[in-house]
Design an enzyme around this catalytic site. Structure first.
Site, PDB file in Angstrom:
ATOM      1  N   GLU A 157       0.797  -1.241   0.000  1.00 56.17           N
ATOM      2  CA  GLU A 157       0.000   0.000   0.000  1.00 56.17           C
ATOM      3  C   GLU A 157       0.827   1.286   0.000  1.00 56.17           C
ATOM      4  O   GLU A 157       0.608   2.175   0.821  1.00 56.17           O
ATOM      5  CB  GLU A 157      -0.964  -0.015   1.197  1.00 56.17           C
ATOM      6  CG  GLU A 157      -1.857  -1.237   1.223  1.00 56.17           C
ATOM      7  CD  GLU A 157      -2.816  -1.272   2.414  1.00 56.17           C
ATOM      8  OE1 GLU A 157      -2.714  -0.427   3.319  1.00 56.17           O
ATOM      9  OE2 GLU A 157      -3.682  -2.164   2.423  1.00 56.17           O
ATOM     10  N   GLU A 262      -6.034 -10.943  -1.446  1.00 52.58           N
ATOM     11  CA  GLU A 262      -6.832 -10.767  -0.217  1.00 52.58           C
ATOM     12  C   GLU A 262      -8.312 -10.751  -0.567  1.00 52.58           C
ATOM     13  O   GLU A 262      -9.077  -9.893  -0.114  1.00 52.58           O
ATOM     14  CB  GLU A 262      -6.424  -9.460   0.492  1.00 52.58           C
ATOM     15  CG  GLU A 262      -4.936  -9.366   0.773  1.00 52.58           C
ATOM     16  CD  GLU A 262      -4.530  -8.145   1.595  1.00 52.58           C
ATOM     17  OE1 GLU A 262      -5.405  -7.462   2.166  1.00 52.58           O
ATOM     18  OE2 GLU A 262      -3.323  -7.873   1.674  1.00 52.58           O
TER      19      GLU A 262
HETATM   20  C1  XIL Z   1      -6.205  -6.767   8.367  1.00 49.01           C
HETATM   21  C2  XIL Z   1      -6.454  -7.977   9.279  1.00 49.01           C
HETATM   22  O1  XIL Z   1      -7.336  -8.868   8.619  1.00 49.01           O
HETATM   23  C3  XIL Z   1      -7.041  -7.527  10.604  1.00 49.01           C
HETATM   24  O2  XIL Z   1      -7.135  -8.634  11.506  1.00 49.01           O
HETATM   25  C4  XIL Z   1      -6.158  -6.442  11.214  1.00 49.01           C
HETATM   26  O3  XIL Z   1      -6.775  -5.957  12.393  1.00 49.01           O
HETATM   27  C5  XIL Z   1      -5.960  -5.288  10.234  1.00 49.01           C
HETATM   28  O4  XIL Z   1      -5.419  -5.803   9.016  1.00 49.01           O
HETATM   29  N1  XIL Z   1      -5.021  -4.973   3.730  1.00 49.01           N
HETATM   30  C6  XIL Z   1      -3.970  -5.760   4.162  1.00 49.01           C
HETATM   31  C7  XIL Z   1      -4.176  -6.673   5.320  1.00 49.01           C
HETATM   32  O5  XIL Z   1      -2.908  -5.779   3.516  1.00 49.01           O
HETATM   33  O6  XIL Z   1      -2.993  -6.851   6.059  1.00 49.01           O
HETATM   34  C8  XIL Z   1      -5.287  -6.199   6.218  1.00 49.01           C
HETATM   35  O7  XIL Z   1      -5.509  -7.194   7.220  1.00 49.01           O
HETATM   36  C9  XIL Z   1      -6.543  -5.929   5.418  1.00 49.01           C
HETATM   37  C10 XIL Z   1      -6.308  -4.858   4.372  1.00 49.01           C
END
Ligand code: XIL
Length: 375
Positions: A157, A262
């Site tokens: 990001e 994701e």
């Molecule tokens: C999220 C997790 O799922 C949560 O448990 C945590 O509290 C916050 O992060 N983008 C990403 C992930 O790259 O690492 C994130 O994961 C969701 C958005």
């Protein structure tokens, strides 16, 4: 053979919707000739305390990502202090089950402790100090799992919605070169590991253009970027099939692979105009933002299934360029979307329900795979 096997497994799934996972088609079997298929897993799953979750992961997935355990705040909470017990278990779980093990993530502005960027007096450190901390972190963590973690989200990001560089402490203190350095350290620590740039909303044109420019710059400097990760935190109406298609094509045209890293589909009402995946955004829980706390209506369930099928048709079309499709979490009850961007909601973004049973979205995905092999 491939077609026959697929149709057979698809028929099996359709004949027994919602049946227990062991009697069904498995995701990893139906996509065996297309791409790896995986999920991010949590502590209870790789410690095998969540028996149902662990069984789903072993049955259906051949790649895993760590939901939180390899983020800086978890693995390196204090200066000079690394916490490897849980990540060791995560990696062991993947290796033992012959999975392609992902590391997530080395450089991010979230879930990174403040001390990383500060001196003992709380003042920002110099670029040199921060770079040496980054180097130590990456060499230590990537080095420990050399040959066992197969691919790393090196930078997560780094871009704004308009495609410019996000003003993170990394950028402000080190300058744009932090990205190149992070990739170089990771490559030095494990020359065989695949290295990725990972971000959300790259399906939107402006941000995608920024990512394309960034990847081109890295490749021009011989930085071994293997793939771009499209996070895929999708909505029922975003991204469009055309946006998804064009985004995969645009990155593949650069000569890098594309990973869907994701994947989930949020079925809940938006809390605001904000459509991104910034984990720091939060809204108060309001009743009308949590409409399905007693169950998802059949019509939305069906809409979710159609939506998953539409997206997987695009992924399958690009099977040559896609290395893996990874869901973010395993069961609906595990999903971060129950607490983001509003805490305490009941969300239904995945293929497995709260009990670990397959949903109609699961069957739709299996069917999409079966049909694609006949095309
Ligand atoms: C999220 C997790 O799922 C949560 O448990 C945590 O509290 C916050 O992060 N983008 C990403 C992930 O790259 O690492 C994130 O994961 C969701 C958005």
């Amino acid at each position: 053979m491939r077609t026959t096997a697929r149709i057979l497994t698809a028929l099996l799934a359709i004949a027994s919707p919602g049946a227990n996972v062991f009697a069904q088609a498995t995701l990893k079997a139906v996509f065996a000739n297309d791409f790896l298929i995986g999920a991010s897993i949590n502590r209870a799953q790789f410690f095998e305390e969540d028996k149902i979750g662990a069984a789903i992961v072993k049955t259906h997935f051949n790649t895993i990502s760590p939901e939180n355990i390899l983020k800086w705040e978890s693995v390196h909470p204090k200066p000079g202090q690394y916490a490897f017990e849980a990540p060791d278990r995560y990696v062991d779980f993947g290796v033992k089950n012959n999975m392609f093990v992902i590391g997530h993530t080395l450089v991010w502005h979230n879930q990174t402790p403040k001390w990383v960027f500060e001196d003992e007096k709380g003042k920002p450190v110099t670029g040199d100090v921060l770079l040496s901390r980054l180097r130590d972190h990456i060499l230590t963590v990537v080095g420990r799992y050399k040959g066992r973690i197969n691919g790393w989200d090196v930078v997560n990001e780094a871009l704004n919605e308009d495609g410019t560089m996000r003003q993170t402490p990394w950028l402000k203190i080190i300058g744009e070169g932090y990205i190149v350095k992070a990739f170089q350290y990771a490559h030095q620590a494990d020359p065989k590991a695949e290295l990725y740039y990972n971000d959300y909303s790259l399906e939107n044109e402006a941000k995608r253009a920024g990512a394309i420019a960034l990847i081109k710059k890295l490749l021009a400097q011989n930085i071994p970027v293997k793939a771009v990760g499209l996070q895929g935190h999708d909505k029922l109406d975003w991204p469009s099939v055309d946006q998804q298609d064009a985004t995969i094509t645009a990155f593949a045209d650069l000569g890098v692979k594309v990973n869907i890293t994701e994947l989930d589909i949020d079925v809940l009402p938006s809390a605001s105009q904000y459509r991104g995946a910034d984990v720091t955004v939060n809204y108060d829980l309001r009743e009308k933002l949590n409409p399905y706390k007693n169950g998802l209506p059949e019509a939305i369930q069906a809409q979710l299934a159609r939506r998953y099928a539409d997206l997987f048709r695009v992924f399958l079309k690009h099977r040559k360029d896609i290395t893996r499709v990874t869901f973010w979490c395993v069961k609906d009850s595990d999903s971060w979307l129950n607490d983001w961007p509003v805490r305490g909601r009941t969300s239904y973004p995945l293929l497995f329900d709260r009990q670990g049973k397959t949903k109609s979205a699961f069957e739709a995905v299996i069917e999409a795979a079966a049909k694609s092999s006949k095309d």
